[in-house]
Design a protein around this motif. Structure first.
Motif, PDB file in Angstrom:
ATOM      1  N   VAL A  11     -37.462 -43.803 -78.792  1.00  8.02           N
ATOM      2  CA  VAL A  11     -38.704 -43.068 -78.552  1.00  8.02           C
ATOM      3  C   VAL A  11     -39.266 -43.425 -77.181  1.00  8.02           C
ATOM      4  O   VAL A  11     -39.687 -42.546 -76.409  1.00  8.02           O
ATOM      5  N   LYS A  56     -39.872 -40.827 -74.100  1.00  8.02           N
ATOM      6  CA  LYS A  56     -41.190 -40.637 -73.481  1.00  8.02           C
ATOM      7  C   LYS A  56     -41.115 -40.833 -71.968  1.00  8.02           C
ATOM      8  O   LYS A  56     -41.737 -40.090 -71.196  1.00  8.02           O
ATOM      9  N   GLU A  98     -36.779 -32.740 -81.318  1.00  4.29           N
ATOM     10  CA  GLU A  98     -38.106 -33.317 -81.501  1.00  4.29           C
ATOM     11  C   GLU A  98     -38.054 -34.520 -82.433  1.00  4.29           C
ATOM     12  O   GLU A  98     -38.780 -35.494 -82.237  1.00  4.29           O
ATOM     13  N   ALA A  99     -37.216 -34.431 -83.466  1.00  4.91           N
ATOM     14  CA  ALA A  99     -37.061 -35.529 -84.423  1.00  4.91           C
ATOM     15  C   ALA A  99     -35.649 -36.077 -84.301  1.00  4.91           C
ATOM     16  O   ALA A  99     -34.677 -35.319 -84.307  1.00  4.91           O
ATOM     17  N   GLU A 114     -44.398 -46.016 -81.937  1.00  9.54           N
ATOM     18  CA  GLU A 114     -44.394 -44.583 -82.232  1.00  9.54           C
ATOM     19  C   GLU A 114     -43.059 -44.195 -82.851  1.00  9.54           C
ATOM     20  O   GLU A 114     -42.004 -44.681 -82.446  1.00  9.54           O
ATOM     21  N   ARG A 169     -40.538 -40.853 -84.201  1.00 10.55           N
ATOM     22  CA  ARG A 169     -40.281 -39.414 -84.144  1.00 10.55           C
ATOM     23  C   ARG A 169     -39.234 -39.038 -85.194  1.00 10.55           C
ATOM     24  O   ARG A 169     -38.311 -38.280 -84.933  1.00 10.55           O
TER      25      ARG A 169
END
Length: 657
Positions: free
Chosen positions: A368, A372, A384-385, A452, A454
């Protein structure tokens, strides 16, 4: 003071250290069998007309020190970079207690196949741990004691589905997000049997009524984590079976295939502490729903009781269907990657469920942070995941970025003409993340401590796994060492005694040969690393290939098959392709003696050939008259014959010519 010159060579690697018997012991054995010399014994054993006219000329042999020095020179030609290529192969940390007590321990790597449970209780328990681990992680009922590799396991799943499905369709669907090597092996296996392979998007291209089964990658080779419950339900409605190729480490935090309704799960346990080693070997796995267990290839370890009523382990279900169904078999698998499966199972024992979950979460958080950072540089990151793999759209910058990454000591994955794939793993560190950012033109520091995630919320795993007490033992190194020692003490291997069994199982490899397996220059090379980083491997493979050609008399050698049965299959496919290239594709009959190993007719059937059985004489020799009659009857449909030489009875038959 005068002394007598000794002719003893203390570093004579082959004759003194490896072969074993001393000159005095050889003389004693020759006296027992009544042979005046080794040459005379060979003359009486091997027919003169099949022996090589001249000895192999490879120059003088090396001492152990000479071998290790030469191996160091070869290893130095490999360049070990940090490979974030993924595609089914990942960096992993082999716990030192497992490396020293399993991987490098002859008590584990010289033991014979566990056909005799009374001398195999240690390995059988370790393999039962492996099966339990796989059942728990996949959410399915029964797992085997490992298969050869993930791609082969996927092809075996296709064959199992074709045999067990009620659908009579003639096609098999493959998720386009499967690893490329998996798709290639499935297509190779399907072609001789006339099965059509459809590669596409499971959510757009799958027609359940047109296939007998399907396989989905989870997570996908591009990083996608998708819920396949819908496509699986549709397949079941049409009488087809569903297989999921799943990463077992991802399954510690993602919903297992069994809870999606999958009938079969396959995958690789490489990242459970087994080095990538330029592609293997690694232990693949297969797990199935209970009704399919008797159609599953390989062997299954189970729990029983011994003559005294004590708990004992044995091969409780060993399909080895090629020995029963022979030419009707759908699989030629009769072996397992036992040593690597033991390592993977010990990795799970060492870490337990909490450890596996923590490792998976750490890998995901690192990925993640990497994503980013790339997004902050303006790059589009998908999906996205994801779990540990992302795909980045880079356009015309692909070549520049890949080259810059290599300069930073990192290998990334080229995807098409405009994308780059990146997979993080247990060994990924902040400096690796920063090196990737620099290759993409960034100059940031990895200081993000935000946890975070995802992962798709609907696919977060909520069911327990690894609940058996063995996965909750005291994980102190001393306790692990004692546990592995206790298991080793229940086995018979070549560190304790001679094992007077034949077959094709590996015998004792010299320690000097085994040492290099653990060296980073060999252990840490990714199979899809650029060729210029594996020059040492290329030299080893070419040298061995030349020697094997000299031994066998052939012009070329393939190192690809990773078992004897797979070698049979590859050879038969080569014969089939040769006939087709000459416009004689009608040739489809293979002559095989009744005494042949069961994998022979199974391999021939898998290669799309029809087996005609040849009789053997009372002493096991091929019945030449019957062979000639069957060959003449086959006529222009005769494609090949398969002969075990020396025969299963250990005889070099003079009439083979």
């Amino acid at each position: 003071m005068a002394f007598q010159e000794s002719d003893y060579h203390p570093y004579d690697f082959a004759n003194r250290r490896h072969i074993g018997p001393s000159p005095a012991e050889i003389a004693e054995m020759l006296a027992v069998v009544g042979a005046p010399s080794l040459d005379a014994l060979i003359d009486a054993t091997l027919p003169a007309d099949i022996r090589q006219a001249a000895p192999l000329d490879w120059g003088p042999g090396l001492s152990e020190q000479g071998v290790l020095h030469r191996l160091r020179e070869v290893a130095a030609q490999n360049r070990v970079l940090t490979s974030l290529i993924g595609q089914g192969y990942y960096g992993t940390v082999t716990p030192p207690v497992i490396q020293r007590n399993i991987f490098e321990n002859p008590a584990w790597y010289t033991a014979y196949t566990p056909y005799q449970p009374e001398i195999s209780q240690g390995r059988l328990e370790a393999l039962l741990n492996f099966q339990t681990m796989i059942c728990d992680l996949t959410g399915l009922d029964v797992a085997n004691a490992s298969l050869l590799d993930e791609a082969t396991a996927a092809a075996e799943a296709m064959a199992l589905a074709q045999r067990a499905a009620t659908s009579k369709a003639g096609a098999f669907f493959v998720d386009r997000d499967c690893h490329p090597q998996t798709i290639a092996v499935i297509e190779t296996r399907a072609a001789p049997l006339g099965w059509r392979v459809i590669v596409g998007d499971p959510f757009a291209d799958l027609d359940p009524g047109a296939v007998f089964g399907a396989i989905f990658q989870y997570p996908g080779t591009s990083g996608h984590c998708r819920d396949f419950a819908g496509p699986i339900a549709a397949l079941h409605g049409a009488g087809a079976l569903a297989c999921v190729a799943a990463d077992p480490l991802a399954l510690s935090i993602l919903e297992p295939p069994g809870e999606m309704g999958a009938d079969i799960a396959v995958g690789s346990t490489q990242r459970f502490g087994v080095p990538v080693g330029y592609g293997g070997p690694h232990a693949a796995y297969m797990a199935v729903r209970d009704p399919l267990k008797r159609a599953m290839p390989g062997r299954i370890v189970g729990v029983s009781i011994d003559a005294r009523g004590n708990r004992a382990y044995r091969l409780s279900l060993q399909t080895r269907e090629q020995h029963i169904r022979r030419e009707k078999a759908t699989s030629n698998v009769c072996t397992a990657q036992a040593l690597l499966a033991v390592m993977a199972s010990m990795y799970a024992v060492f870490h337990g469920p909490e450890g596996l979950r923590a490792i998976a979460q750490r890998i995901h958080r690192k990925t993640v942070r990497l994503a980013k950072g790339l997004e902050s540089l303006g790059f589009a990151v998908e999906p996205e995941a994801f779990f540990d793999t992302i795909t980045v759209e880079v356009g015309a910058l692909q070549g520049v970025i890949l080259k810059a990454a290599v300069a930073e000591g990192v290998n990334l994955r080229r995807i098409g003409a405009t994308k780059i794939g990146i997979s993080l793993d247990e060994r990924s560190r902040r400096e690796h993340t920063q090196a990737v950012w620099r290759a993409f033109g960034g100059d940031m520091r990895d200081r993000d401590l935000d946890h975070e995630y995802r992962l798709p919320e609907t696919l977060i795993r909520r069911s327990p796994y690894l609940t058996h007490p063995i996965f909750h033992m005291n994980r102190a190194e001393a306790e692990m060492t004692r546990y592995m020692r206790r298991l080793a003490d229940r086995d018979l291997a070549l560190d304790r005694a001679m094992i007077p069994l034949g077959s094709c199982t590996m015998k004792l490899n010299a320690t000097a040969e085994m040492m290099a397996v653990s060296w980073p220059e060999f252990a840490d090379i990714h199979p899809f690393a650029p060729a210029d980083q594996a020059a040492g491997y290329a030299e080893l493979i070419a040298d061995l290939g030349d020697k094997l050609c000299a031994i066998t008399g052939y012009d070329a050698i393939s190192m690809q098959p990773n078992s004897g049965a797979q070698g049979e299959y590859a050879g038969l496919l080569t014969i089939r392709a040769w006939h087709a290239a000459r416009g004689e594709g009608r040739r489809d009959i293979c002559l095989i003696p009744t005494s042949a190993h069961g994998t022979n007719p199974a391999s021939a059937q898998m290669a799309g050939m029809k087996v005609v059985v040849v009789a053997v004489a009372a002493n096991g020799d091929i019945d030449v008259a019957d062979f000639r009659a069957k060959a003449e009857a086959a006529g222009d449909r005769l494609a090949a014959c398969m002969i075990t030489y020396p025969s299963t009875h250990g005889v070099f038959e003079t009439n083979v010519r």
